[in-house]
Design a protein around this motif. Structure first.
Motif, short mmCIF file in Angstrom:
data_model
loop_
_atom_site.label_atom_id
_atom_site.label_comp_id
_atom_site.label_asym_id
_atom_site.label_seq_id
_atom_site.Cartn_x
_atom_site.Cartn_y
_atom_site.Cartn_z
N GLU A 79 -27.91 24.46 -23.88
CA GLU A 79 -28.72 24.91 -22.75
C GLU A 79 -30.13 24.37 -22.84
O GLU A 79 -30.72 23.94 -21.84
CB GLU A 79 -28.74 26.45 -22.71
N VAL A 80 -30.69 24.37 -24.06
CA VAL A 80 -32.03 23.81 -24.25
C VAL A 80 -32.04 22.33 -23.90
O VAL A 80 -32.94 21.83 -23.19
CB VAL A 80 -32.51 24.05 -25.69
N GLU A 81 -31.02 21.60 -24.42
CA GLU A 81 -30.93 20.17 -24.12
C GLU A 81 -30.76 19.92 -22.62
O GLU A 81 -31.35 19.00 -22.05
CB GLU A 81 -29.77 19.55 -24.89
N ARG A 82 -29.94 20.77 -21.98
CA ARG A 82 -29.71 20.61 -20.54
C ARG A 82 -31.01 20.81 -19.77
O ARG A 82 -31.34 20.04 -18.86
CB ARG A 82 -28.66 21.60 -20.06
N ARG A 83 -31.76 21.84 -20.14
CA ARG A 83 -33.02 22.11 -19.46
C ARG A 83 -34.02 20.98 -19.69
O ARG A 83 -34.78 20.61 -18.78
CB ARG A 83 -33.61 23.45 -19.92
N ALA A 122 -31.14 8.12 -7.35
CA ALA A 122 -29.72 8.23 -7.68
C ALA A 122 -29.49 8.03 -9.17
O ALA A 122 -28.71 8.75 -9.81
CB ALA A 122 -28.91 7.21 -6.87
N THR A 123 -30.18 7.05 -9.77
CA THR A 123 -30.02 6.76 -11.20
C THR A 123 -30.46 7.96 -12.04
O THR A 123 -29.78 8.34 -13.02
CB THR A 123 -30.83 5.52 -11.59
N ARG A 153 -28.06 10.93 -14.41
CA ARG A 153 -28.19 11.21 -15.85
C ARG A 153 -27.84 12.66 -16.16
O ARG A 153 -27.37 12.97 -17.27
CB ARG A 153 -29.61 10.92 -16.34
N VAL A 154 -28.06 13.55 -15.21
CA VAL A 154 -27.82 14.97 -15.43
C VAL A 154 -26.57 15.43 -14.68
O VAL A 154 -25.79 16.24 -15.17
CB VAL A 154 -29.05 15.80 -14.99
#
Length: 697
Positions: A177-181, A209-210, A214-215
């Protein structure tokens, strides 16, 4: 080592691994390999559950086959409701227990995971609750091809191991979750920087778009705009095999009526927040033709739409689609919605910037064109004459000028057709915009289309830049198509489309350009004869000949010659800084009896030359390279008059004689006669005149 010591060693080892290992893959590898030393199992599965009623698989490892288990297992890696699934049964009685797979398949025949385990030869499943902080956060499932013989101590150990794995899972999810944020913050910052710094549409959306990819991995990125009930693509990009995004032409379907209808049908899908995955997308494809088209063309299987509010006049939406990988999740939609205000602001700025650039380019084109017009075009005050035929012409001009009606001006060369076109424009509501002129005989046929409609960069050899065509430049104003009878047949069809549909496309372009232009055409040919000969389209002729204005030849209004002479003499005397000289009565009579094949333009040139060469008290019209004005043709009745064709032929021969046979250039016959060199060559060919002076063909 005793069994108790072995268990304590295992628990200590797992506890240390959980405390020191941050990589999810490395941690679960340690856990599964250590567990297999004590408990026989062939497949291990770890699920997490949340308070909202969803479960998600975080680990699946298959020790039976050599294949990648994630690739075999049909269940997608995503949050799935656990109500009505075997997960709900395990959670309802959260303690370690073993269940036979055939019984589970009997109770849950549609649960995809069980079919996957059956294909591996699995016989039973042991479920271990994952508890931490007094709550069950998931399940550890050990699947075996043989039923295990667990003792009470084994079950107790599995309960302890379940608590340790629960801590590992909680830590892993927290780290993720930390990495996602962090990834989201990085992406949001990159997107905002792009939105603030990039003004060119293609590069802006390629960057956006690029960064979003990434996410939120996607195979298609698009922005659609709805204005006045019409939905159009504003930006479309597709992911390439190398991971980069290629820009698609958003206007490639605009000219296809069926596709426009499909867009309108699917309007509601784009402008409300929604996720369409798997079966939901399949149902859309059955209901909407556009979704079927996208699925067939791009193999799309899921779509997410986030509305972007722009203005009261236009709405926009951001659309992502996938044809591979997992489904879109609610967190993805939340993230896109959080980006909506910045993207909407950037689009408003982009709209304004593009509009300013378009207007700037148009104004620059108009400025350049009008400067050239000021330097080359005659004056409207030259429209002199009080004869009955000219009063009739002036009446017709006054009648039609305030309207947008198409006008066809006919008359011989030099009768003042361009002056009539300018009068029509200046007396119309369009006078504040440009009057754009194109001589259809002044350019090679292959260049006329580019002049009329413009071209895109690279449309053909030599098209190094985009060119704005005359119709686009004249938007809101008037376009004057001189010598319309010279227009090639293939271009006549394209011109007809503009007159009928008020739209056209640049050469090499796909975008349909709408134009609001008043058309005035002129010709020195008899278009009815051209239609009969198959050289001019009948449908175009009737479109142009809505309001005909015929200009009489100068020989048809001899009473206007004197006021025209006085007018030109006054202008050239001032313009050339020459003293005022008188006009002999005999010269005036001679001019009134002359046929004037070149009409007013010829008269103007005669007067200009007379003002230049005269030195006495009166204007001289002879004595320089042959007589300009012949003596008054007071011919006896028995002497036949020359035909107009012969008169024109003699006049061209006289001009060629004066220029030494030169047709074009600053000292050529075309300049002397004030007509286009190509037109003069065409007339010479028609009249049988060769370039060699005085030699008739």
């Amino acid at each position: 080592m005793t069994m108790v010591n072995q268990e304590e060693s295992l628990l200590l080892y797992l506890n240390e691994a959980i405390a020191t290992t941050r990589s999810k893959e490395a941690l679960f590898k340690i856990v599964t390999e250590k567990l297999r030393l004590i408990f026989p199992f062939d497949v291990i599965l770890i699920l997490t559950v949340d308070q909202e009623g969803y479960y998600k698989r975080v680990l699946l490892r298959d020790y039976v086959s050599d294949l990648d288990a994630a690739a075999q297992e049909p269940q997608p890696l995503q949050r799935t409701p656990w109500r009505g699934t075997p997960v709900e049964r395990f959670l309802a009685d959260a303690h370690v227990r073993t269940l036979a797979l055939p019984e589970l398949i009997r109770d849950f025949p549609d649960f995809a995971m069980f079919g996957f385990l059956r294909n591996l030869g699995i016989a039973c499943l042991t479920a271990v609750p994952l508890r931490t902080g007094g709550q069950v956060i998931g399940l550890l499932c050990l699947a075996s091809r043989r039923a295990p013989d667990f003792r009470d101590s084994d079950l107790a150990l599995l309960e302890k191991i379940g608590s340790l794995v629960a801590v590992a899972v909680s830590n892993t999810l927290a780290f993720e979750e930390v990495e996602r944020r962090e990834r989201e913050k990085t992406m949001q910052l990159a997107v905002n920087n792009a939105l603030l710094s990039i003004k060119e549409r293609t590069e802006l959306f390629r960057t956006v778009a690029t960064e979003i990819n990434r996410v939120i991995p996607c195979d298609f990125f698009g922005v659609r705009v709805q204005k006045q009930g019409v939905v159009k693509a504003f930006a479309e990009l597709a992911k390439q095999p190398d991971g980069t995004f290629a820009v698609l032409d958003p206007n490639r379907w605009d000219h296809v009526p069926e596709y426009q209808a499909m867009q309108a049908e699917a309007f509601e899908l784009f402008f409300q927040p929604a996720i369409y995955n798997g079966a939901d997308y399949g149902r859309l494809a059955e209901q909407y033709r556009l979704m079927r088209h996208i699925r067939a063309k791009h193999a799309a299987k899921s779509m997410i739409a986030a509305p972007l509010g722009i203005t009261n006049e236009a709405a926009a939406a951001l659309i992502l689609a996938r044809h591979q990988g997992g489904d879109f999740q609610p967190t993805d939609l939340e993230l896109l919605i959080s980006l909506a205000p910045q993207i909407a602001l950037a689009m408003r700025n982009l709209f304004a910037f593009e509009q300013i650039e378009t207007l700037r380019a148009q104004l620059e084109q108009e400025r350049t064109y009008l400067i050239a017009e000021i330097n080359t075009t005659g004056h409207f005050e030259d429209f002199v004459g009080q004869s009955a035929v000219m009063q009739q012409v002036q009446t017709r001009i006054a009648q039609v000028a305030p309207t947008d009606t198409t006008v066809l001006i006919s008359g011989e060369t030099g009768t003042g057709k361009e002056l009539v076109a300018r009068a029509l424009h200046n007396l119309s509501p369009r006078q504040g915009r440009a009057l754009i002129k194109l001589n259809c005989a002044a350019l090679p046929a292959q260049l006329i289309e580019s002049e009329l409609f413009g071209h895109e960069k690279g449309a053909f050899t030599g098209a190094h830049d985009r060119r704005i065509g005359k119709f686009e430049l004249a938007d809101g104003g008037t376009i004057f198509l001189d010598e319309i009878g010279e227009l090639p047949l293939d271009l006549q069809a394209k011109l007809l489309r503009v007159l009928q549909e008020k739209e056209f496309e640049r050469i090499g372009g796909r975008r349909v350009i709408h134009t609001d232009v008043r058309v005035v055409a002129a010709t020195n040919r008899v278009l009815e004869d051209e239609v009969a000969a198959g050289r001019f389209r009948a449908d175009l002729y009737y479109r142009l000949n809505v309001f005909p204005v015929r200009l009489p030849a100068l020989r048809e209004r001899p009473e206007d010659i004197e006021p025209l002479l006085r007018h030109f003499l006054e202008r050239f005397t001032k313009q050339l800084a020459r003293p005022v000289r008188g006009l002999r009565e005999r010269d005036l009579r001679a001019m009134q009896h002359y046929g004037w094949p070149g009409n007013i333009r010829e008269l103007e040139h005669v007067l200009e030359q007379a003002v230049i060469v005269s030195s006495g008290a009166f204007l001289e019209f002879a004595g320089f390279s042959g007589a300009t004005v012949p003596a008054a043709p007071a011919l006896p009745d028995h002497v036949p008059l020359k035909t107009l064709r012969d008169q024109e032929r003699d006049h061209i021969l006289a001009a060629l004689h004066r220029t030494g046979g030169r047709v074009s250039g600053p000292h050529g016959a075309a300049g002397l006669l004030d007509i286009n060199p190509k037109t003069l060559e065409a007339r010479m060919k028609k009249l049988g005149i060769r370039r060699t002076v005085g030699v008739e063909g």
